[in-house]
Design a protein around this motif. Structure first.
Motif, PDB file in Angstrom:
ATOM      1  N   LEU A  38       1.130 -14.942 -11.108  1.00 47.06           N
ATOM      2  CA  LEU A  38       1.482 -14.373 -12.416  1.00 47.06           C
ATOM      3  C   LEU A  38       0.612 -13.174 -12.787  1.00 47.06           C
ATOM      4  O   LEU A  38       0.764 -12.624 -13.875  1.00 47.06           O
ATOM      5  N   THR A  39      -0.297 -12.781 -11.894  1.00 47.33           N
ATOM      6  CA  THR A  39      -1.189 -11.656 -12.167  1.00 47.33           C
ATOM      7  C   THR A  39      -0.712 -10.404 -11.429  1.00 47.33           C
ATOM      8  O   THR A  39       0.248 -10.451 -10.656  1.00 47.33           O
ATOM      9  N   ASN A  40      -1.427  -9.301 -11.643  1.00 43.98           N
ATOM     10  CA  ASN A  40      -1.105  -8.058 -10.927  1.00 43.98           C
ATOM     11  C   ASN A  40      -2.135  -7.770  -9.834  1.00 43.98           C
ATOM     12  O   ASN A  40      -2.475  -6.622  -9.566  1.00 43.98           O
ATOM     13  N   GLN A  41      -2.626  -8.816  -9.189  1.00 44.84           N
ATOM     14  CA  GLN A  41      -3.648  -8.662  -8.138  1.00 44.84           C
ATOM     15  C   GLN A  41      -2.962  -8.268  -6.820  1.00 44.84           C
ATOM     16  O   GLN A  41      -2.765  -9.085  -5.921  1.00 44.84           O
ATOM     17  N   HIS A  42      -2.654  -7.003  -6.687  1.00 43.91           N
ATOM     18  CA  HIS A  42      -1.979  -6.494  -5.493  1.00 43.91           C
ATOM     19  C   HIS A  42      -2.947  -5.794  -4.546  1.00 43.91           C
ATOM     20  O   HIS A  42      -2.515  -5.162  -3.577  1.00 43.91           O
ATOM     21  N   THR A  43      -4.244  -5.887  -4.832  1.00 43.54           N
ATOM     22  CA  THR A  43      -5.276  -5.340  -3.954  1.00 43.54           C
ATOM     23  C   THR A  43      -6.386  -6.382  -3.828  1.00 43.54           C
ATOM     24  O   THR A  43      -6.335  -7.445  -4.451  1.00 43.54           O
ATOM     25  N   ALA A  44      -7.382  -6.059  -3.010  1.00 43.07           N
ATOM     26  CA  ALA A  44      -8.502  -6.979  -2.833  1.00 43.07           C
ATOM     27  C   ALA A  44      -9.374  -7.062  -4.092  1.00 43.07           C
ATOM     28  O   ALA A  44     -10.166  -8.000  -4.228  1.00 43.07           O
TER      29      ALA A  44
END
Length: 301
Positions: A38-44
């Motif tokens: 549900l987050t926008n963690q699309h990178t490290a």
């Protein structure tokens, strides 16, 4: 009060380690996976910014993910159909009085003892897409070479390299490996039908076809349901066999949600990877929960 504690206390202490381990390493990780999706963690880089179900809607609109779902459907249908057909035929053959039943039963069950990784390495060679008509085709190996050597070169094909139906070739080694397990299920079902029931049907004038259709097949329906659920949910999360056969996890031709999730994960796109994992969990639950409800109702009867 002390008496009650002495009664249920030892049982709780015995189950406590299992409850804690399952709670932490299964349910808590499922919750944490859903939270990350549900987050926008699309990178490290860590991110706690919630975007709701935006990742899910983007995935469902992504042509690559849609293609992976289509591949998963083909894989499931071919895998399930193949194991059920071969498993039933082998069980039916062994159910007839025959010499060497123990030997053939062992032969059919042997592939189950081989891991998907080990068998995948062999099937990678067997399913080589190189054909004799191609440049360098004189080095053709596996099934294509066998077809050419017996004069059936016209049947050579790309196997898993076909972008539309290549995933069906991946189901072939899976069928080879799991048909013996389905055979064991059906054979147990055959052996569980009383001989008196068969004899009574024959005395009533039933032909062999009517005997199987009206007596034996209905008795095997629970076995059939179990096989469908077990093989169906295995196909949904099949990953190691595909990776063993296909060197690149990002190969479009055989992309399924499980391999796409791995590609997203190693690319540090944790939000999308978690979303795909949640979707797979829902698909598996849709396959398993009806079976659990069916068995629960059957036990109550």
């Amino acid at each position: 009060m002390l008496k009650r504690v002495k009664t249920w206390g030892p049982g709780v202490l015995l189950l406590a380690p299992t409850i804690i381990l399952v709670g932490v390493f299964v349910y808590w990780l499922i919750i944490e996976n859903f939270r990350v999706s549900l987050t926008n963690q699309h990178t490290a880089k860590p991110s706690n910014k919630y975007v709701g179900f935006e990742n899910y809607s983007n995935l469902l609109a992504d042509p690559n993910f849609q293609h992976s779902l289509w591949n998963l459907l083909i894989l499931t249908v071919v895998f399930l159909g193949g194991t059920l057909i071969f498993g039933f035929l082998w069980a039916w053959i062994l159910e007839q009085p025959a010499l060497g039943e123990g030997f053939f039963r062992s032969v059919y069950l042997f592939p189950m003892a081989v891991s998907f990784i080990a068998s995948g390495v062999v099937w990678r060679w067997l399913l080589s897409s190189l054909q004799t008509g191609q440049p360098g085709g004189e080095r053709t190996t596996g099934l294509n070479r066998l077809l050419d050597s017996v004069g059936l070169g016209a049947l050579q094909n790309d196997w898993w390299s076909n972008p539309t139906w290549g995933i069906a070739a991946i189901a072939v080694p899976a069928i080879w490996q799991l048909s013996g397990y389905v055979m064991a299920l059906f054979l147990a079902g055959f052996r569980g039908i009383p001989d008196e029931l068969r004899e009574a049907a024959r005395i009533d004038g039933c032909t062999e076809w009517k005997l199987y259709r009206h007596v034996i097949f209905p008795q095997l329906s629970p076995v059939m349901l179990s096989a469908v659920i077990i093989i169906g949910h295995m196909s949904l999360k099949l990953f190691d066999l595909i990776r063993a056969i296909v060197p690149d996890a990002n190969t479009y031709d055989v992309q399924v949600p499980a391999t796409l999730m791995w590609v997203k994960y190693i690319g540090s796109d944790y939000a999308d990877a978690a979303a795909i994992g949640t979707i797979l969990l829902v698909l598996v639950a849709m396959a398993v929960i009806p079976y659990l409800m069916y068995t629960s109702r059957a036990e109550k009867r």
